[in-house]
Design a protein around this motif. Structure first.
Motif, PDB file in Angstrom:
ATOM      1  N   ARG A  35     -30.546  -4.772 -80.367  1.00  0.00           N
ATOM      2  CA  ARG A  35     -30.690  -3.732 -81.914  1.00  0.00           C
ATOM      3  C   ARG A  35     -31.798  -3.722 -81.939  1.00  0.00           C
ATOM      4  O   ARG A  35     -32.610  -4.708 -82.844  1.00  0.00           O
ATOM      5  N   ASP A  41     -32.430   1.968 -86.063  1.00  0.00           N
ATOM      6  CA  ASP A  41     -32.190   1.808 -84.860  1.00  0.00           C
ATOM      7  C   ASP A  41     -32.107   2.207 -83.580  1.00  0.00           C
ATOM      8  O   ASP A  41     -31.498   2.954 -83.755  1.00  0.00           O
ATOM      9  N   GLU A  66     -26.955  -8.647 -79.421  1.00  0.00           N
ATOM     10  CA  GLU A  66     -25.693  -7.991 -79.767  1.00  0.00           C
ATOM     11  C   GLU A  66     -25.642  -8.084 -78.215  1.00  0.00           C
ATOM     12  O   GLU A  66     -24.284  -7.515 -77.514  1.00  0.00           O
ATOM     13  N   ILE A 119     -31.128   0.678 -80.552  1.00  0.00           N
ATOM     14  CA  ILE A 119     -29.645   0.025 -79.262  1.00  0.00           C
ATOM     15  C   ILE A 119     -30.719   0.292 -77.607  1.00  0.00           C
ATOM     16  O   ILE A 119     -30.413   1.301 -76.935  1.00  0.00           O
ATOM     17  N   ARG A 152     -33.989  -2.625 -84.730  1.00  0.00           N
ATOM     18  CA  ARG A 152     -33.989  -2.350 -86.762  1.00  0.00           C
ATOM     19  C   ARG A 152     -35.572  -2.695 -86.681  1.00  0.00           C
ATOM     20  O   ARG A 152     -36.055  -3.002 -87.937  1.00  0.00           O
TER      21      ARG A 152
END
Length: 453
Positions: A122, A40, A117, A42, A124
Motif C-alpha cells: 500500500r 492509497d 501487506e 494498492i 499511501r
C-alpha cells in the motif's frame, strides 16, 4: 534531481503569503481530526525503494507546494517558503501509520508512506489540505507514477507536463474581472444569500454527537467501507441519467441524501424540519491553470435538503440537477472563496470561524470521476495501470473528517469499476450504523428505476 526534472522546473526560492483558503484549512486542523487528504495505491510487484524515493523527490521538486515549509513570523501571518532543494533529502515513511496528522512545523506537506501487506504493498500519499487540494494531490500522484515508470523502464516516456511555478502566485485568483464573471455579476446576490444560509442554518449531524470541548482525545480511528458497481449497474445508472437528462454524479447525490434520511428515520433520530447538508468539493482550475503545479485551487458547494424534499424522489433529483447547473452556469461556486477573502481582512476572523465547533455538513461527497483515465501509462485487460513492473490493483481516497462531520464519501471509477467509499470515525459512528447506511445506499443504487420516481 534528474536532468529531465530540472528542465521541467522553473527554479524558485521565495516566500509566498498564505491565501485565505489556506489559512482556513490550516486553522481547521488538529491531531484529533487531521485536515489531510489521503490517497492509497494498492500495488503488486516488487517495489524498488531507491527508485520510488528518487521519483518522490523529483515529483516534489516539480510540485513545490507539496515540499514547502511553513515559516512562522512571530505575530505576523506565517508564509510558505518554496525551494526545489527542500525535496532532496525527503524520505519515504515506513508503515503502519497510527495517525494521518501532519505537523507542518516540522514536516513537509506532502508525504509517501509504504505499508507492507504481504503479497501487496500500500503506497499511501498524504498531503495537508492547506497546501494542496484533492485534484492537486491526484496531479502529484500521477506525476510520481509517470516519473517512477520512466526510472524503472529507462524510457523518456511518458513525459510529465512542464510546470510554470510562477503561476503559484495566482493560485487563489478567482478571475472576478473576467468577461464571463462580470456578465453574471447581477446574479451574485443569490450566491450571497446561499452563503448566509450556509453560515446560519442549523444542520443535523448524521448521528447524535456529543463532542468534548477542545478535541483533546486520541486521533480519529477511521474505517473504510466500499460499494462496487459492476458493468451492468454502471450501464443502468448511465441509462437512467440519460433518460432524466442528469449526470451520474447527481444520481449518486440523490441516493446519498435519501440514504441518510432513511437511516435517521429507521434509527429514530429524525426530527421534523431538520436539514441534511452535503458539501461538494469543486475544482475551479481552468485552461489558464494547465501549467500550475499542485496547489489548493478548489472550493466547496453546500446542498441542503429537508423533509419536503424527500417526499418526492423525482423532485429531489430535479432540484439537485437544477441547483448544481445554476452554480456552474452562473459562476456561483466561487462564493465560498470570496467570503473567505473578505473575512481575511479582519485579523483572526478566519481562525475563529474555522475553530467554531458546529456541524457544517452532515457529510462530504467527493466525486473524482475517472481521475486516472488520461494517465499515459500501460494498462492490463481490466484497465488497471502498470508502473514499470508494478500493477496498481486499486485506488482508495480518504476524505478528511471534521469534528461534527465524522464521515465522508469518495466516488471514483478505476479499472472498469465504479466505487463509492465511505470513510468514517469509529469513535463517533458505530460500525453497524455505517454498515446500515451503505446497505441502504447500495439498495438505492441497485433498484434505481423502481425508486427514482
Amino acid at each position: 534531481m534528474t536532468r529531465a526534472t530540472a528542465n521541467n522546473v522553473t527554479q524558485l526560492s521565495q516566500l509566498l503569503p498564505l491565501t485565505s483558503v489556506e489559512q482556513y484549512h490550516l486553522a481547521d486542523d488538529s491531531r484529533r481530526f487531521p485536515n489531510v487528504i489521503v490517497c492509497d495505491l494498492i500495488v503488486t510487484g516488487k517495489l524498488d525503494r531507491e527508485i520510488a524515493t528518487r521519483a518522490l523527490r523529483d515529483t516534489m521538486a516539480r510540485h513545490l507546494m507539496a515540499s514547502a515549509r511553513l515559516v512562522s513570523r512571530g505575530w505576523r501571518k506565517p508564509v510558505w517558503q518554496l525551494d526545489p532543494e527542500f525535496a532532496e533529502s525527503h524520505q519515504i515513511i515506513d508503515g503502519p501509520i497510527e495517525s494521518n496528522f501532519i505537523d507542518l512545523k516540522s514536516s513537509l506537506p506532502g508525504q509517501l508512506c509504504v505499508i507492507d501487506e504481504g503479497i501487496r504493498t500500500r503506497l499511501r500519499f498524504r498531503v495537508h489540505h492547506a497546501a494542496v487540494d484533492g485534484a492537486g494531490g491526484l496531479q502529484f500522484i500521477t506525476d510520481w507514477m509517470q516519473t517512477c515508470h520512466r526510472l524503472i523502464t529507462g524510457s523518456d516516456q511518458p513525459r510529465s507536463r512542464t510546470m510554470d511555478q510562477t503561476l503559484l502566485r495566482r493560485r487563489n485568483n478567482l478571475r472576478l474581472f473576467s468577461r464571463q464573471f462580470i456578465s453574471r455579476l447581477w446574479i451574485q446576490p443569490i450566491a450571497v444569500m446561499g452563503a448566509f444560509k450556509f453560515l446560519m442554518r442549523k444542520v443535523t449531524p448524521i448521528v447524535p454527537l456529543d463532542l468534548p470541548a477542545g478535541e483533546t482525545g486520541a486521533p480519529a480511528s477511521t474505517v473504510q467501507l466500499t460499494i462496487e458497481l459492476d458493468a451492468e449497474q454502471i450501464n443502468q445508472l448511465r441509462n437512467v441519467a440519460t433518460q432524466r437528462n442528469v449526470t451520474i454524479n447527481e444520481l449518486v447525490l440523490q441516493a446519498v441524501f435519501r440514504s441518510i434520511h432513511q437511516l435517521r428515520k429507521e434509527r429514530d433520530w429524525h426530527s421534523d424540519g431538520e436539514w441534511i447538508r452535503l458539501v461538494i468539493p469543486m475544482n475551479i482550475r481552468d485552461f489558464a491553470d494547465r501549467r500550475m503545479s499542485a496547489a489548493n485551487r478548489a472550493t466547496v458547494v453546500p446542498l441542503d435538503r429537508t423533509d419536503r424534499d424527500f417526499a418526492d424522489h423525482a423532485g429531489l433529483l430535479w432540484g439537485i440537477n437544477y441547483e448544481l447547473g445554476n452554480i456552474r452556469n452562473w459562476n456561483l461556486e466561487k462564493t465560498f472563496l470570496l467570503i473567505l477573502k473578505w473575512m481575511s481582512i479582519v485579523p483572526g476572523w478566519i481562525n475563529r470561524s474555522a475553530k467554531r465547533r458546529v456541524c457544517r455538513a452532515t457529510s462530504v461527497v467527493t466525486n473524482l470521476g475517472t481521475p486516472l483515465e488520461r494517465v499515459k501509462l500501460p494498462t492490463d485487460d481490466q484497465g488497471r495501470l502498470m508502473v514499470g513492473n508494478l500493477l496498481v490493483e486499486d485506488v482508495e481516497l480518504t476524505v478528511p473528517l471534521r469534528p461534527l462531520t465524522p464521515l465522508g464519501f469518495a466516488v471514483m471509477r478505476y479499472g472498469n469499476r465504479q466505487k463509492i467509499n465511505l470513510n468514517f470515525d469509529t469513535k463517533l459512528i458505530p460500525a453497524d450504523v455505517a454498515e446500515q447506511l451503505m446497505s441502504i445506499l447500495k439498495s438505492s443504487l441497485a433498484d434505481w428505476p423502481a425508486t427514482s420516481g
